[in-house]
Structure formats: C-alpha cells, structure tokens
Motif scaffolding. Structure first.
Motif, PDB file in Angstrom:
ATOM      1  N   ASP A  24       0.830  -1.205   0.000  1.00 53.66           N
ATOM      2  CA  ASP A  24       0.000   0.000   0.000  1.00 53.66           C
ATOM      3  C   ASP A  24       0.864   1.254   0.000  1.00 53.66           C
ATOM      4  O   ASP A  24       2.108   1.189   0.056  1.00 53.66           O
ATOM      5  CB  ASP A  24      -0.970  -0.005   1.186  1.00 53.66           C
ATOM      6  N   ASP A  25       0.215   2.403  -0.041  1.00 57.00           N
ATOM      7  CA  ASP A  25       0.936   3.677  -0.115  1.00 57.00           C
ATOM      8  C   ASP A  25       1.844   3.894   1.087  1.00 57.00           C
ATOM      9  O   ASP A  25       2.915   4.508   0.964  1.00 57.00           O
ATOM     10  CB  ASP A  25      -0.055   4.836  -0.215  1.00 57.00           C
ATOM     11  N   ASN A  26       1.428   3.429   2.257  1.00 60.70           N
ATOM     12  CA  ASN A  26       2.230   3.644   3.465  1.00 60.70           C
ATOM     13  C   ASN A  26       3.605   2.993   3.347  1.00 60.70           C
ATOM     14  O   ASN A  26       4.603   3.531   3.831  1.00 60.70           O
ATOM     15  CB  ASN A  26       1.497   3.118   4.697  1.00 60.70           C
ATOM     16  N   PHE A  27       3.668   1.822   2.725  1.00 64.82           N
ATOM     17  CA  PHE A  27       4.950   1.152   2.502  1.00 64.82           C
ATOM     18  C   PHE A  27       5.870   2.042   1.670  1.00 64.82           C
ATOM     19  O   PHE A  27       7.054   2.217   1.989  1.00 64.82           O
ATOM     20  CB  PHE A  27       4.722  -0.186   1.796  1.00 64.82           C
ATOM     21  N   ILE A  66       9.792   7.798  -7.578  1.00 63.71           N
ATOM     22  CA  ILE A  66       9.803   8.791  -8.661  1.00 63.71           C
ATOM     23  C   ILE A  66      10.577   8.355  -9.892  1.00 63.71           C
ATOM     24  O   ILE A  66      10.464   8.984 -10.949  1.00 63.71           O
ATOM     25  CB  ILE A  66      10.327  10.165  -8.179  1.00 63.71           C
ATOM     26  N   VAL A  67      11.384   7.312  -9.800  1.00 63.70           N
ATOM     27  CA  VAL A  67      12.125   6.832 -10.974  1.00 63.70           C
ATOM     28  C   VAL A  67      11.134   6.447 -12.075  1.00 63.70           C
ATOM     29  O   VAL A  67      10.102   5.837 -11.825  1.00 63.70           O
ATOM     30  CB  VAL A  67      13.009   5.629 -10.610  1.00 63.70           C
ATOM     31  N   LEU A 211       1.138   9.765 -13.688  1.00 60.48           N
ATOM     32  CA  LEU A 211       1.700  10.814 -12.842  1.00 60.48           C
ATOM     33  C   LEU A 211       0.597  11.766 -12.408  1.00 60.48           C
ATOM     34  O   LEU A 211      -0.366  12.000 -13.150  1.00 60.48           O
ATOM     35  CB  LEU A 211       2.784  11.587 -13.597  1.00 60.48           C
ATOM     36  N   ALA A 212       0.766  12.332 -11.225  1.00 64.15           N
ATOM     37  CA  ALA A 212      -0.249  13.256 -10.715  1.00 64.15           C
ATOM     38  C   ALA A 212      -0.309  14.531 -11.544  1.00 64.15           C
ATOM     39  O   ALA A 212      -1.380  15.070 -11.800  1.00 64.15           O
ATOM     40  CB  ALA A 212       0.040  13.580  -9.243  1.00 64.15           C
ATOM     41  N   ASP A 213       0.864  15.029 -11.977  1.00 66.40           N
ATOM     42  CA  ASP A 213       0.917  16.278 -12.733  1.00 66.40           C
ATOM     43  C   ASP A 213       2.077  16.193 -13.724  1.00 66.40           C
ATOM     44  O   ASP A 213       3.170  16.696 -13.474  1.00 66.40           O
ATOM     45  CB  ASP A 213       1.087  17.468 -11.781  1.00 66.40           C
ATOM     46  N   ARG A 214       1.823  15.545 -14.854  1.00 65.12           N
ATOM     47  CA  ARG A 214       2.880  15.329 -15.856  1.00 65.12           C
ATOM     48  C   ARG A 214       3.431  16.654 -16.387  1.00 65.12           C
ATOM     49  O   ARG A 214       4.636  16.788 -16.623  1.00 65.12           O
ATOM     50  CB  ARG A 214       2.342  14.489 -17.011  1.00 65.12           C
ATOM     51  N   ASP A 215       2.582  17.648 -16.553  1.00 63.11           N
ATOM     52  CA  ASP A 215       3.036  18.934 -17.072  1.00 63.11           C
ATOM     53  C   ASP A 215       4.054  19.578 -16.136  1.00 63.11           C
ATOM     54  O   ASP A 215       5.031  20.189 -16.588  1.00 63.11           O
ATOM     55  CB  ASP A 215       1.849  19.882 -17.275  1.00 63.11           C
ATOM     56  N   LYS A 216       3.828  19.457 -14.831  1.00 68.04           N
ATOM     57  CA  LYS A 216       4.756  20.040 -13.860  1.00 68.04           C
ATOM     58  C   LYS A 216       6.097  19.314 -13.907  1.00 68.04           C
ATOM     59  O   LYS A 216       7.164  19.949 -13.830  1.00 68.04           O
ATOM     60  CB  LYS A 216       4.169  19.960 -12.451  1.00 68.04           C
ATOM     61  N   VAL A 217       6.065  18.000 -14.040  1.00 71.59           N
ATOM     62  CA  VAL A 217       7.308  17.226 -14.142  1.00 71.59           C
ATOM     63  C   VAL A 217       8.119  17.695 -15.345  1.00 71.59           C
ATOM     64  O   VAL A 217       9.335  17.937 -15.248  1.00 71.59           O
ATOM     65  CB  VAL A 217       7.002  15.721 -14.255  1.00 71.59           C
ATOM     66  N   LEU A 218       7.463  17.854 -16.483  1.00 72.47           N
ATOM     67  CA  LEU A 218       8.167  18.287 -17.696  1.00 72.47           C
ATOM     68  C   LEU A 218       8.654  19.728 -17.573  1.00 72.47           C
ATOM     69  O   LEU A 218       9.717  20.081 -18.096  1.00 72.47           O
ATOM     70  CB  LEU A 218       7.249  18.129 -18.899  1.00 72.47           C
ATOM     71  N   GLU A 219       7.886  20.559 -16.874  1.00 74.50           N
ATOM     72  CA  GLU A 219       8.299  21.946 -16.659  1.00 74.50           C
ATOM     73  C   GLU A 219       9.599  22.007 -15.857  1.00 74.50           C
ATOM     74  O   GLU A 219      10.512  22.785 -16.183  1.00 74.50           O
ATOM     75  CB  GLU A 219       7.195  22.691 -15.902  1.00 74.50           C
ATOM     76  N   ILE A 220       9.705  21.183 -14.838  1.00 77.70           N
ATOM     77  CA  ILE A 220      10.930  21.149 -14.029  1.00 77.70           C
ATOM     78  C   ILE A 220      12.105  20.648 -14.861  1.00 77.70           C
ATOM     79  O   ILE A 220      13.228  21.163 -14.754  1.00 77.70           O
ATOM     80  CB  ILE A 220      10.716  20.276 -12.779  1.00 77.70           C
ATOM     81  N   ASN A 221      11.858  19.673 -15.708  1.00 77.28           N
ATOM     82  CA  ASN A 221      12.933  19.164 -16.555  1.00 77.28           C
ATOM     83  C   ASN A 221      13.393  20.238 -17.548  1.00 77.28           C
ATOM     84  O   ASN A 221      14.594  20.434 -17.772  1.00 77.28           O
ATOM     85  CB  ASN A 221      12.471  17.917 -17.310  1.00 77.28           C
ATOM     86  N   ARG A 222      12.437  20.958 -18.126  1.00 77.61           N
ATOM     87  CA  ARG A 222      12.809  22.026 -19.068  1.00 77.61           C
ATOM     88  C   ARG A 222      13.588  23.124 -18.369  1.00 77.61           C
ATOM     89  O   ARG A 222      14.555  23.672 -18.930  1.00 77.61           O
ATOM     90  CB  ARG A 222      11.550  22.594 -19.721  1.00 77.61           C
ATOM     91  N   LEU A 529       8.788  18.275  -7.444  1.00 80.79           N
ATOM     92  CA  LEU A 529       8.858  17.158  -8.372  1.00 80.79           C
ATOM     93  C   LEU A 529       8.220  15.904  -7.765  1.00 80.79           C
ATOM     94  O   LEU A 529       7.442  15.201  -8.432  1.00 80.79           O
ATOM     95  CB  LEU A 529      10.315  16.885  -8.748  1.00 80.79           C
ATOM     96  N   ILE A 530       8.549  15.620  -6.516  1.00 74.97           N
ATOM     97  CA  ILE A 530       7.984  14.438  -5.851  1.00 74.97           C
ATOM     98  C   ILE A 530       6.467  14.540  -5.781  1.00 74.97           C
ATOM     99  O   ILE A 530       5.749  13.566  -6.039  1.00 74.97           O
ATOM    100  CB  ILE A 530       8.599  14.269  -4.445  1.00 74.97           C
ATOM    101  N   HIS A 531       5.953  15.726  -5.469  1.00 80.05           N
ATOM    102  CA  HIS A 531       4.505  15.925  -5.408  1.00 80.05           C
ATOM    103  C   HIS A 531       3.877  15.768  -6.784  1.00 80.05           C
ATOM    104  O   HIS A 531       2.793  15.166  -6.938  1.00 80.05           O
ATOM    105  CB  HIS A 531       4.185  17.298  -4.818  1.00 80.05           C
ATOM    106  N   ALA A 532       4.542  16.299  -7.803  1.00 83.23           N
ATOM    107  CA  ALA A 532       3.998  16.214  -9.162  1.00 83.23           C
ATOM    108  C   ALA A 532       3.960  14.772  -9.665  1.00 83.23           C
ATOM    109  O   ALA A 532       3.077  14.401 -10.430  1.00 83.23           O
ATOM    110  CB  ALA A 532       4.831  17.082 -10.107  1.00 83.23           C
ATOM    111  N   VAL A 533       4.908  13.960  -9.244  1.00 82.23           N
ATOM    112  CA  VAL A 533       4.923  12.553  -9.659  1.00 82.23           C
ATOM    113  C   VAL A 533       3.881  11.748  -8.884  1.00 82.23           C
ATOM    114  O   VAL A 533       3.076  11.019  -9.460  1.00 82.23           O
ATOM    115  CB  VAL A 533       6.321  11.930  -9.452  1.00 82.23           C
ATOM    116  N   THR A 534       3.907  11.888  -7.550  1.00 79.67           N
ATOM    117  CA  THR A 534       3.123  10.986  -6.699  1.00 79.67           C
ATOM    118  C   THR A 534       1.724  11.495  -6.361  1.00 79.67           C
ATOM    119  O   THR A 534       0.841  10.702  -6.033  1.00 79.67           O
ATOM    120  CB  THR A 534       3.857  10.739  -5.374  1.00 79.67           C
ATOM    121  N   GLY A 535       1.549  12.819  -6.381  1.00 80.35           N
ATOM    122  CA  GLY A 535       0.293  13.391  -5.913  1.00 80.35           C
ATOM    123  C   GLY A 535       0.199  13.427  -4.405  1.00 80.35           C
ATOM    124  O   GLY A 535      -0.839  13.813  -3.846  1.00 80.35           O
TER     125      GLY A 535
END
Length: 628
Positions: A24-27, A66-67, A211-222, A529-535
């Motif tokens: 589960d998520d807690n793990f 996040i990988v 991903l919770a927010d794919r656009d945010k992940v790509l924004e950070i990468n850019r 980034l972690i929030h954008a990936v995991t929500g």
C-alpha cells in the motif's frame, strides 16, 4: 499514490517460480525506494549471516517512488545484496535506462533468491516474466550479450542489466552494467549474480507511468535543461564530465599517485580534462530524461590499443585508479583498461587499487616475476596492467589471488603486505583524499558498505558562507560554513545532516549531479517534483526520516552479519602527513580527534557507541522495532 506500480516481483531461481508482492501507499512513503525496499526484505526474509555466494543470499534490484518519471536526474537503479567483498550489507547505484524501463514494465523492484540450475536470464515484458536459457551467453563479454538478447527479442529498446566473465568467475568486486556504460560498480553484486547463474535481466515496458501532474514534471525538466545549465557545476559536467577533478586534486596536492604514496603526478597534463577532450574524446551522452548528459565516450581506431566507443569512457575515478595511482600517463592505456573492465564487469576502483597494491608489493620484493607470470609489475607498466586485468577476470595465475581484493590478497601474501592496502571493510578507497576534506574520511569509515566517496556531499561545498552548499541547503538546518579540515563537533553535525540527505538522494533514485548542493535543482524544486509525480504531500521531514531509517536498518544488518565497531576505521595512510607537493609535511589526520568524531556520530545517530547497535528507543522512533 501515482508514479508507482504497487508491485514488487519476487523470483526464486532454484524453482523457476515467481510471485508478486503488492504494497500500500504507506509502505512506499515509509521506505521510498532503493536500499529502503531492499533492507525491508533482507531483514525480514534473509539471515544476514549467510555466505554471500550461497543461494540464500538475496539480490535486490530496486527503483523508487519517482524513478521513471521524465524529471531531471532521476534514472537510478539500486542493487543490494550481502557483499562478497565486505561480508556486510552491500549497495550500489547506477544511472542509465534500466530502472525506468522496469517501472514501465510494471514493477518497482525485483527480489531474487536461489540459484538457477544452469545459466539463465530473466526476461520481463509488460508484467510478464520468463526464465530464459543463457548457456549460449555464458562466457561472453557484455557488448556481445546485449546485442544477442536484443536481436533475439527483435527490439533494440530492451534494456539489459548483466554480468560479464568477471561476475561469472566470482571476482569479489565484479559489477553489473546496463547499456554497457552504466554500472552498479561497488560491493561485488556482479559476483553474487554470477553465483546464482543469473547472466542478465532484460526488461521492456510499454506502459507510461500515471503521474499526478505530468506537465509540472516536464516543466521542471525544461527548467533544468535551460536555467540549470547556467550553474557552473552543471555546465562543467556537461562539457567534460568528472575529468575536471584530476586538475583540482593535483592543484590541491591530493591526487592519489603511486598507490597513495604521493599527492601529485608529474605527468598530470597528459591525463587532464583538456588532454582527454582534445584527443580521443567523442560526444558524450546521458541517462533517461536527464539534460545534464555527463557521460564520456572515447574511441581509438588505430595503434596498439584500439578502444570501442560502445563501452563509453573512463570517469575521474577510473582515470585516477588506472592513471595517477599506477603512474600511467598514457590515455590510451587508461581507456583500454576502462573498456576491459566494462566488458568483463569489473569495478574500476577496486581493480586499479588492487593492481596498485600488487605493484607496491612487487617493488618491495613481496611478489616476484615468478608470482606474476613473468610480468615486471612496476608502476608505469601499462602493458602489465592490461595483462593483469585479463588475468583477474579469468582468475589466471596471480589474477586468481587479486580477484579476491587487496585485503584478502595481502593476508595471503603476508609479511608487510597489509600496509600497501588502502581499504575499509575490505573495499578499496576511491580517489579522494580525506586529508584535505575530513568529512570524506568520515564517509570512508562509517559507510556500512565499505569505503565510499558518495555517502555525503564533500566538504568544499560548505567551506565558506558563499559556498554553493551553504547557500542551497539551509532547509536542512545548515546555516554556517565549516572548515574542510575540521574534525570538531561542527563537522560531525554537518556530516550527520549530509549523510542522511545524500542517503535520501540514493533511495529516491536521484543523481547527485542534478540536485543541490552538487547540482542545479533546489531542495524546494525536488519536493515539487515528488509531489507532481506521486500526488502525495510528502514533506522533507518525512523524506529525511525515511533515509535515516534505512541507515539504521543497514547498521542492524551489519551487526547481525558479524561486523564489529572496529570495522569502522580509516586507512593508516591518512594519518600520515603528505610527503610531496604544497602540503608536504602537513595534514595527517589526528587519530584522537577522528576517534572522538566517530563516537559523537554514533551518539547523535542514537546508536550505542560501544556496540554500534541502534537503541530500542531509536528503532521505535523510526518505526522499525521489528528488526531488533
């Protein structure tokens, strides 16, 4: 939680069976990834006292929460097992494409036990698992194996993590490679893989992670690709990789030379970043979704030593271990040594350092040409070095002894041989001298997996109020600079914080070249980034506790495996003053101060300073009292 599969694959090679654990998520919030996942299983389902080469030893390949997302510098694969080199907890990270592909194939980690009856490789594709015959691949070098597996599956995007003859022959410092140029280099996991008759794990995934927010992940990468490259560290890595460290260590008088007997190499100009770039260097490359692209490539098409560019090129550690440490200034020899190690899957640090040990033993009469098979194994002998790599990989002649690592070899040779070794827990030290940055000495001594230079950021990042580290990690509670030569309470406090934070970088599957204080991405952006990936709204406090939890777990594993407090030590060489260069007659580490620093570190971690066992209260606070 988004960004994860909630599935961990468990493989029993002996019975050719597999099962899937769903968590589960807690793990995932509690253990994050990497060694966190691995130690959970290694302490629950394995006896830490097992022989590293027994079928009962566990081999874990782990990604993180996040990988696999297309964020900057988060491609890394962690491999853990009981190390045949240190006889304790073993851990190593590698970049590349393999871990993201595993996530896309439907799994967050693989836990492997048992031993296959005959050479085998695992093929994992979109959630399906197959045990494949690898008899025809056994004995082949890595380039051939990758090509054959991809051809068989008619797919060039299959990612292959594998061993070469070094792993098959149980060289205690054999490593694992993916894409021929990315390595889980240290601790001998390749030998563990070989002991299980496991030649490779090939993965192919076609499922995009949710991903919770794919656009945010790509924004950070850019942002990292554009603004981050304005960071001097990022731009230097992009241009010359880690080669620039050669000149800086030479200037400081701390470039490992002649098996650490000297601090400067008189032919350093021939192995500098400039020399590499202007001669046999080709365009570099990078890891999954990372804009920094720090990996080097070299090629030699004519002459005595032809070098195949598919095996990449040497990093600083390799230039140091086969260059200045052995007093070899021929770049083509160093490049060839790197290619051979990559073909055979030998850790370049331990290979170079073990040969350096043998050279000093030879020059002091403890080894003869009868022992070496006629090789005049003196410093500067490039041909002899390349021949010795071949002999180590095949366990031929003296190579059979050196395949055991410098510590075991020295004990077998006897006499004064031990004084020519520079290792901690049996693992040879990397190419960084703690006499100019004492925090590195604490890293060497206290890393549960043996001497390692990547357990924490290095001291110069915190030397002044304007240092990049001092300015970028205040949210870790680091407000003031600390003298790189200090061994006082200020250094121990700094080291504790940085040790935990760097462990966090590892369990996240992140690369330190991308994140402060070594790279351009800030701690605040990392949380975004972690929030954008995991929500999930995961705090820095929660992440740091997860990292510290894994440090405690590794300590408990080593206690149960039989490691003792005296195994946390610093090689004798570093208590001595430099004998040449600008620091001649200076900088030997004070033995008593170092001992006090170690004791304070244990106390600050909540460990008994005599037994190094985490207290019951500490385990309860970390939520891992079950491992006691």
């Amino acid at each position: 939680m988004q960004g994860v599969n909630h599935k961990i694959l468990k493989v029993d090679l002996t019975n050719k069976k597999f099962t899937i654990d769903e968590h589960d998520d807690n793990f995932y919030r509690k253990y994050i990834g990497g060694r966190g996942f691995a130690l959970y299983y290694m302490l629950k389902e394995m006896d830490p006292e097992v022989d590293p080469f027994s079928p009962e030893n566990m081999l874990v390949f782990a990604a993180s929460i996040i990988v696999g997302a297309q964020g900057p510098a988060i491609p890394r694969l962690t491999v853990c097992s009981k190390s045949p080199l240190t006889n304790g907890f073993g851990e190593s990270e590698a970049g590349g494409y393999w871990a993201p592909e595993l996530k896309k194939a439907g799994f967050d980690a693989i836990v492997i036990t048992g031993k296959a009856e005959k050479p085998t490789y695992l093929y994992i594709e979109d959630g399906q698992v197959e045990f494949k015959d690898a008899s025809h691949l056994w004995g082949k070098v890595t380039g051939e194996v990758q090509s054959e597996i991809r051809n068989h599956h008619e797919d060039e995007r299959v990612q292959v993590a594998q061993i070469g003859p070094g792993g098959e022959n149980l060289i205690r410092y054999a490593c694992i490679t993916n894409n021929l140029g990315h390595f889980n280099g240290r601790n001998g996991h390749g030998a563990v893989m070989g002991s299980k008759n496991l030649k490779a794990i090939a993965v192919r995934g076609r499922k995009d992670l949710e991903l919770a927010d794919r656009d945010k992940v790509l924004e950070i990468n850019r942002w990292t690709a554009k603004e981050g490259m304005k960071n001097p560290l990022g731009s230097s890595l992009h241009e010359v990789g880690t080669w620039g460290t050669v000149a800086s260590n030479q200037e400081a008088g701390a470039l490992p030379t002649r098996n650490w007997n000297l601090g400067q190499f008189d032919q350093v100009d021939q192995i500098s970043a400039k020399a590499w770039k202007e001669s046999i260097s080709k365009e570099g490359y990078g890891c999954f979704a990372c804009p920094i692209r720090c990996k080097r490539v070299v090629e030699v098409t004519e002459g005595k030593y032809q070098v195949d560019p598919q095996y990449g090129g040497p990093e600083y550690e390799t230039v140091g271990s086969f260059g200045s440490t052995l007093e070899i200034a021929d770049k083509e020899v160093i490049a060839k040594a790197n290619e051979l190690c990559n073909k055979y899957t030998l850790d370049t640090i331990s290979t170079g350092m073990t040969i350096g040990f043998a050279m000093e033993a030879f020059e002091n009469g403890l080894l003869t040409e009868e022992d070496t098979g006629g090789i005049e194994l003196k410093f500067g002998n490039g041909d002899g070095t390349l021949k010795m790599i071949e002999m180590i990989a095949s366990r031929e002649g003296l190579g059979d002894l050196l395949a055991e690592g410098s510590l075991r070899a020295a004990k077998k040779i006897g006499q004064d041989a031990l004084k020519y070794t520079h290792q901690v827990k049996g693992q040879e030290v990397p190419m960084h001298d703690p006499r100019v940055k004492t925090g590195v000495g604490l890293q060497y001594a206290t890393a549960g997996y043996g001497a390692d230079h990547m357990k924490a950021p290095h001291d110069p990042f915190y030397a002044t109020i304007d240092s990049y580290g001092t300015k970028t990690t205040k949210s870790l509670g680091i407000y003031e600079p600390v003298d790189p030569l200090s061994l006082g309470e200020d250094k121990v406090r700094l080291y504790i914080n940085l040790d935990i934070y760097w462990t966090l970088i590892d369990i996240l599957g992140a690369c330190c070249f991308g994140y402060a204080p070594r790279g351009p991405v800030s701690l605040e952006m990392m949380l975004d980034l972690i929030h954008a990936v995991t929500g999930e709204d995961i705090s820095m406090k929660e992440l740091m506790e997860a990292a510290e939890r894994s440090i405690d777990m590794a300590r408990v594993f080593n206690n149960k495996a039989g490691l003792k407090p005296e195994d946390d030590f610093l090689p004798e060489k570093f208590y001595e003053d430099f004998v040449d260069g600008p620091l001649k007659g200076k900088n030997g580490i004070d033995r008593d101060q170092f001992a006090k620093a170690l004791k304070l570190r244990y106390q600050m971690m909540g460990w008994d300073p005599v037994t190094l066992k985490p207290t019951r209260a500490k385990l309860v606070r970390m939520g891992i009292e079950w491992i006691e």
